[in-house]
Design a protein around this motif. Sequence first.
Motif, PDB file in Angstrom:
ATOM      1  N   GLY A 162     -77.841 -44.339   5.733  1.00 18.91           N
ATOM      2  CA  GLY A 162     -77.984 -43.509   4.543  1.00 18.91           C
ATOM      3  C   GLY A 162     -79.207 -43.861   3.725  1.00 18.91           C
ATOM      4  O   GLY A 162     -80.264 -44.207   4.262  1.00 18.91           O
ATOM      5  N   ARG A 221     -83.849 -41.514   3.729  1.00 17.18           N
ATOM      6  CA  ARG A 221     -82.538 -41.800   4.310  1.00 17.18           C
ATOM      7  C   ARG A 221     -82.698 -42.013   5.817  1.00 17.18           C
ATOM      8  O   ARG A 221     -83.590 -41.437   6.443  1.00 17.18           O
ATOM      9  CB  ARG A 221     -81.559 -40.646   4.056  1.00 17.18           C
ATOM     10  CG  ARG A 221     -81.379 -40.306   2.587  1.00 17.18           C
ATOM     11  CD  ARG A 221     -80.430 -39.131   2.397  1.00 17.18           C
ATOM     12  NE  ARG A 221     -79.079 -39.427   2.833  1.00 17.18           N
ATOM     13  CZ  ARG A 221     -78.140 -39.958   2.042  1.00 17.18           C
ATOM     14  NH1 ARG A 221     -78.423 -40.243   0.771  1.00 17.18           N
ATOM     15  NH2 ARG A 221     -76.938 -40.206   2.506  1.00 17.18           N
ATOM     16  N   PHE A 222     -81.825 -42.820   6.377  1.00 23.78           N
ATOM     17  CA  PHE A 222     -81.830 -43.037   7.809  1.00 23.78           C
ATOM     18  C   PHE A 222     -80.433 -42.845   8.367  1.00 23.78           C
ATOM     19  O   PHE A 222     -79.444 -43.079   7.666  1.00 23.78           O
ATOM     20  CB  PHE A 222     -82.325 -44.455   8.142  1.00 23.78           C
ATOM     21  CG  PHE A 222     -83.815 -44.616   8.021  1.00 23.78           C
ATOM     22  CD1 PHE A 222     -84.660 -44.209   9.042  1.00 23.78           C
ATOM     23  CD2 PHE A 222     -84.378 -45.164   6.886  1.00 23.78           C
ATOM     24  CE1 PHE A 222     -86.033 -44.340   8.926  1.00 23.78           C
ATOM     25  CE2 PHE A 222     -85.746 -45.300   6.755  1.00 23.78           C
ATOM     26  CZ  PHE A 222     -86.580 -44.892   7.787  1.00 23.78           C
ATOM     27  N   PRO A 223     -80.341 -42.391   9.615  1.00 19.54           N
ATOM     28  CA  PRO A 223     -79.011 -42.233  10.221  1.00 19.54           C
ATOM     29  C   PRO A 223     -78.227 -43.543  10.187  1.00 19.54           C
ATOM     30  O   PRO A 223     -78.795 -44.628  10.324  1.00 19.54           O
ATOM     31  CB  PRO A 223     -79.340 -41.826  11.668  1.00 19.54           C
ATOM     32  CG  PRO A 223     -80.704 -41.220  11.596  1.00 19.54           C
ATOM     33  CD  PRO A 223     -81.428 -41.984  10.518  1.00 19.54           C
ATOM     34  N   PHE A 224     -76.946 -43.414   9.958  1.00 23.16           N
ATOM     35  CA  PHE A 224     -75.980 -44.518   9.966  1.00 23.16           C
ATOM     36  C   PHE A 224     -76.015 -45.385   8.700  1.00 23.16           C
ATOM     37  O   PHE A 224     -74.997 -45.922   8.293  1.00 23.16           O
ATOM     38  CB  PHE A 224     -76.149 -45.426  11.202  1.00 23.16           C
ATOM     39  CG  PHE A 224     -76.146 -44.671  12.497  1.00 23.16           C
ATOM     40  CD1 PHE A 224     -75.013 -43.996  12.925  1.00 23.16           C
ATOM     41  CD2 PHE A 224     -77.289 -44.599  13.280  1.00 23.16           C
ATOM     42  CE1 PHE A 224     -75.007 -43.272  14.113  1.00 23.16           C
ATOM     43  CE2 PHE A 224     -77.297 -43.888  14.462  1.00 23.16           C
ATOM     44  CZ  PHE A 224     -76.153 -43.215  14.885  1.00 23.16           C
ATOM     45  N   LEU A 257     -85.487 -37.184   5.807  1.00 21.77           N
ATOM     46  CA  LEU A 257     -84.097 -36.755   5.990  1.00 21.77           C
ATOM     47  C   LEU A 257     -83.431 -36.513   4.642  1.00 21.77           C
ATOM     48  O   LEU A 257     -82.241 -36.771   4.461  1.00 21.77           O
ATOM     49  CB  LEU A 257     -83.302 -37.775   6.819  1.00 21.77           C
ATOM     50  CG  LEU A 257     -83.827 -38.035   8.234  1.00 21.77           C
ATOM     51  CD1 LEU A 257     -82.917 -39.010   8.958  1.00 21.77           C
ATOM     52  CD2 LEU A 257     -83.976 -36.739   9.023  1.00 21.77           C
ATOM     53  N   CYS A 258     -84.211 -36.044   3.688  1.00 27.96           N
ATOM     54  CA  CYS A 258     -83.708 -35.791   2.335  1.00 27.96           C
ATOM     55  C   CYS A 258     -84.614 -34.754   1.667  1.00 27.96           C
ATOM     56  O   CYS A 258     -85.428 -35.083   0.798  1.00 27.96           O
ATOM     57  CB  CYS A 258     -83.677 -37.098   1.541  1.00 27.96           C
ATOM     58  SG  CYS A 258     -82.898 -36.949  -0.074  1.00 27.96           S
ATOM     59  N   THR A 279     -93.917 -40.731  11.691  1.00 28.84           N
ATOM     60  CA  THR A 279     -93.019 -40.381  10.595  1.00 28.84           C
ATOM     61  C   THR A 279     -93.736 -40.407   9.255  1.00 28.84           C
ATOM     62  O   THR A 279     -93.371 -39.661   8.345  1.00 28.84           O
ATOM     63  CB  THR A 279     -91.822 -41.358  10.561  1.00 28.84           C
ATOM     64  OG1 THR A 279     -91.180 -41.328  11.819  1.00 28.84           O
ATOM     65  CG2 THR A 279     -90.829 -40.966   9.482  1.00 28.84           C
TER      66      THR A 279
END
Length: 285
Positions: A229, A224-227, A270-271, A24
Motif C-alpha cells: 500500500g 503506493r505499491f502492491p501488497f 498507482l495512485c 517507473t
Amino acid sequence: MNRRVFLKNTLGSLLAFIGISGGTYYYSRNIEPSLLKISEETISSPRINTAFNNFKIIQFSDTHIGFHYSLEQLQELANKINLQNPDIIVFTGDLVDEPNHYNWDSRLTTILQSMKANHGKYWIYGNHDHGGYGTDIVHDVMEKSHFHLLQNNHVSVEQGGSTIVIAGVDDVMLGKPDLDATLQHTDPNLFTILLAHEPDFVEKTFSYPIDVQLSGHSHGGQVRFPFIGDLYTPAYAEKYVQGKYILNDEKLSLYVNSGIGTTRLPYRFLCKPELHVYTLKSQMS
C-alpha cells in the motif's frame, strides 16, 4: 517504530528505489500525475428525501497549485467538473502549496469562478491554506470565486420542500475545529454531510448525527505499491488513507479523496489524481 512498520518502510523504500531508478520514474513523474480518475459513488439513505434523488455532489481536493500543478491544468479540471453538471461542488482544502511564496494570478480566481453548480460551491480550509500566512489570501480568492466557506458552520440546502445539511470544520492541524459550533441549530434528523480536511477526524465525528464525511489531505499516499500500500501519509491521515470506509455500526460513511495535485515530491504511482462524483439516492418507501 514496531517491527511491522519497520519492515513496511524498509520494503517500501527498496521498491521505491528500484522502481524510480528504472522506467517507473518517468511514469510516476510525468504521466500518472495527469491521469485523472473520476470515482463515482452512490450515497443512499432513508434519511435522504425523494426530492434529492439523483442530486449530484462533486468533491475535489488538494490541488496544491504551484507545486507542479499549473493553472492550465486547473482549467482542464474545471472543464471536466462542469461537464458533470453538478448540483453542488465542494473543495476540501489545500488550494495552493505555499501561499506565501506563490505568485498569485488573477487567472486562478477566473478559473474557480468558471466552475458551475446549481445549488452552490463550498470549501473548507486545509493545513496548507492556513500555513505560510495564507489564511486571508486564500479566503479572499475563494470568496471572489463564489465559493462559500464552511469554517465550523453549516448551510441548509433545499430542494422540493426538503432539506439536507452541508457542514464544515476548520482544519485540524492549524485551525480550531469545533463540531458543536458547526452543528449548532441543525436538525439531527436531517441527512448531514461533513467536510473535514483530515480523514482521521472521523473518530470525533462518530459522536454526532453525521451521515457522511468527505475528506482529503492524504493524497492516497501518492506512491503506493502492491501488497504494502502507501509508503507515507501525513498526520491525521494515517488510519484512513484512501477510498470508502463504513463506520459506527454502518451509520457513518467516510470518503477519502486522493487529491488532484502532489506535495513534497512530484510523483504519483498507482495512485491517480481523483475527482469524486457522489449521487444521492433515497431509500424512503
